[in-house]
Design a protein around this motif. Sequence first.
Motif, PDB file in Angstrom:
ATOM      1  N   ALA A  76       0.824  -1.214   0.000  1.00  0.00           N
ATOM      2  CA  ALA A  76       0.000   0.000   0.000  1.00  0.00           C
ATOM      3  C   ALA A  76       0.856   1.261   0.000  1.00  0.00           C
ATOM      4  CB  ALA A  76      -0.915  -0.008   1.231  1.00  0.00           C
ATOM      5  N   CYS A  77       2.140   1.131   0.292  1.00  0.00           N
ATOM      6  CA  CYS A  77       3.042   2.289   0.323  1.00  0.00           C
ATOM      7  C   CYS A  77       3.406   2.762  -1.075  1.00  0.00           C
ATOM      8  CB  CYS A  77       4.326   1.942   1.081  1.00  0.00           C
ATOM      9  SG  CYS A  77       4.053   1.525   2.802  1.00  0.00           S
ATOM     10  N   GLY A  78       3.141   1.961  -2.119  1.00  0.00           N
ATOM     11  CA  GLY A  78       3.441   2.346  -3.487  1.00  0.00           C
ATOM     12  C   GLY A  78       4.897   2.180  -3.875  1.00  0.00           C
ATOM     13  N   LEU A  79       5.638   1.378  -3.122  1.00  0.00           N
ATOM     14  CA  LEU A  79       7.049   1.145  -3.422  1.00  0.00           C
ATOM     15  C   LEU A  79       7.208   0.095  -4.511  1.00  0.00           C
ATOM     16  CD1 LEU A  79       8.318   0.955   0.265  1.00  0.00           C
ATOM     17  CD2 LEU A  79       8.636   2.849  -1.329  1.00  0.00           C
ATOM     18  N   PRO A  80       8.361   0.051  -5.180  1.00  0.00           N
ATOM     19  CA  PRO A  80       8.623  -1.013  -6.141  1.00  0.00           C
ATOM     20  C   PRO A  80       8.584  -2.380  -5.439  1.00  0.00           C
ATOM     21  CG  PRO A  80      10.257   0.727  -6.359  1.00  0.00           C
ATOM     22  CD  PRO A  80       9.457   1.031  -5.118  1.00  0.00           C
ATOM     23  N   PRO A  81       8.164  -3.432  -6.145  1.00  0.00           N
ATOM     24  CA  PRO A  81       8.004  -4.751  -5.534  1.00  0.00           C
ATOM     25  C   PRO A  81       9.243  -5.265  -4.800  1.00  0.00           C
ATOM     26  CG  PRO A  81       7.077  -4.750  -7.734  1.00  0.00           C
ATOM     27  CD  PRO A  81       7.762  -3.438  -7.548  1.00  0.00           C
ATOM     28  N   LEU A  82      10.415  -5.099  -5.376  1.00  0.00           N
ATOM     29  CA  LEU A  82      11.620  -5.590  -4.722  1.00  0.00           C
ATOM     30  C   LEU A  82      11.874  -4.835  -3.418  1.00  0.00           C
ATOM     31  CD1 LEU A  82      13.864  -7.637  -4.878  1.00  0.00           C
ATOM     32  CD2 LEU A  82      15.191  -6.006  -6.234  1.00  0.00           C
ATOM     33  N   GLN A  83      11.592  -3.541  -3.401  1.00  0.00           N
ATOM     34  CA  GLN A  83      11.757  -2.764  -2.168  1.00  0.00           C
ATOM     35  C   GLN A  83      10.767  -3.210  -1.107  1.00  0.00           C
ATOM     36  OE1 GLN A  83      14.326  -0.422  -1.753  1.00  0.00           O
ATOM     37  NE2 GLN A  83      13.735  -0.812   0.356  1.00  0.00           N
ATOM     38  N   LEU A 107       8.347 -11.067  -6.439  1.00  0.00           N
ATOM     39  CA  LEU A 107       9.527 -11.354  -7.261  1.00  0.00           C
ATOM     40  C   LEU A 107       9.186 -11.335  -8.750  1.00  0.00           C
ATOM     41  CD1 LEU A 107      11.230 -14.143  -5.133  1.00  0.00           C
ATOM     42  CD2 LEU A 107      12.027 -11.783  -5.474  1.00  0.00           C
ATOM     43  N   ARG A 108       8.016 -11.860  -9.097  1.00  0.00           N
ATOM     44  CA  ARG A 108       7.572 -11.823 -10.501  1.00  0.00           C
ATOM     45  C   ARG A 108       7.399 -10.385 -10.971  1.00  0.00           C
ATOM     46  NH1 ARG A 108       4.502 -16.057  -9.631  1.00  0.00           N
ATOM     47  NH2 ARG A 108       2.699 -14.854  -9.022  1.00  0.00           N
ATOM     48  N   GLN A 109       6.757  -9.570 -10.133  1.00  0.00           N
ATOM     49  CA  GLN A 109       6.544  -8.163 -10.489  1.00  0.00           C
ATOM     50  C   GLN A 109       7.874  -7.435 -10.623  1.00  0.00           C
ATOM     51  OE1 GLN A 109       4.049  -6.746  -7.329  1.00  0.00           O
ATOM     52  NE2 GLN A 109       2.167  -7.515  -8.263  1.00  0.00           N
ATOM     53  N   ALA A 110       8.804  -7.722  -9.716  1.00  0.00           N
ATOM     54  CA  ALA A 110      10.117  -7.081  -9.781  1.00  0.00           C
ATOM     55  C   ALA A 110      10.833  -7.475 -11.068  1.00  0.00           C
ATOM     56  CB  ALA A 110      10.954  -7.462  -8.563  1.00  0.00           C
ATOM     57  N   ALA A 111      10.735  -8.743 -11.458  1.00  0.00           N
ATOM     58  CA  ALA A 111      11.372  -9.200 -12.700  1.00  0.00           C
ATOM     59  C   ALA A 111      10.739  -8.507 -13.912  1.00  0.00           C
ATOM     60  CB  ALA A 111      11.257 -10.717 -12.828  1.00  0.00           C
ATOM     61  N   GLU A 112       9.420  -8.381 -13.909  1.00  0.00           N
ATOM     62  CA  GLU A 112       8.729  -7.718 -15.013  1.00  0.00           C
ATOM     63  C   GLU A 112       9.131  -6.249 -15.119  1.00  0.00           C
ATOM     64  OE1 GLU A 112       4.615  -8.377 -14.136  1.00  0.00           O
ATOM     65  OE2 GLU A 112       4.711 -10.497 -14.696  1.00  0.00           O
ATOM     66  N   ARG A 113       9.419  -5.631 -14.003  1.00  0.00           N
ATOM     67  CA  ARG A 113       9.841  -4.224 -13.990  1.00  0.00           C
ATOM     68  C   ARG A 113      11.364  -4.080 -14.170  1.00  0.00           C
ATOM     69  NH1 ARG A 113       6.482  -0.605 -10.107  1.00  0.00           N
ATOM     70  NH2 ARG A 113       8.515   0.365  -9.957  1.00  0.00           N
ATOM     71  N   ARG A 114      12.034  -5.197 -14.370  1.00  0.00           N
ATOM     72  CA  ARG A 114      13.490  -5.230 -14.566  1.00  0.00           C
ATOM     73  C   ARG A 114      14.242  -4.595 -13.382  1.00  0.00           C
ATOM     74  NH1 ARG A 114      14.463  -6.678 -19.953  1.00  0.00           N
ATOM     75  NH2 ARG A 114      12.639  -6.445 -21.271  1.00  0.00           N
TER      76      ARG A 114
END
Length: 89
Positions: free
Chosen positions: A18-25, A77-84
């Motif tokens: 909900a904080c709007g941070l990138p998935p890996l963060q 992790l999938r979302q982070a990979a998709e966002r490179r």
Amino acid sequence: MLAECDSTAEGILSMLPACGLPPLQVLIDASHVLAHRICHDVCTRAGITLCLERGTLPCRRSPPAPMTWPDDIRKLLRQAAERREFREG
């Protein structure tokens, strides 16, 4: 905000996106929150200790509750990979 989330992996992982941070963060922050809770929250530490002593992680609850945090981690992790967000190496 982090003070409001419960100390379960599910609670931590459900609060941070909900904080709007990138998935890996989000995943990094969640691991830091859980590590802090293990160090400073006697109930979290006791729960993990009981699970380790019984040889069951996750703990069996009565009635058994579905574990969603492994799926949440895979999703992040999938979302982070998709966002490179990952780097080679």
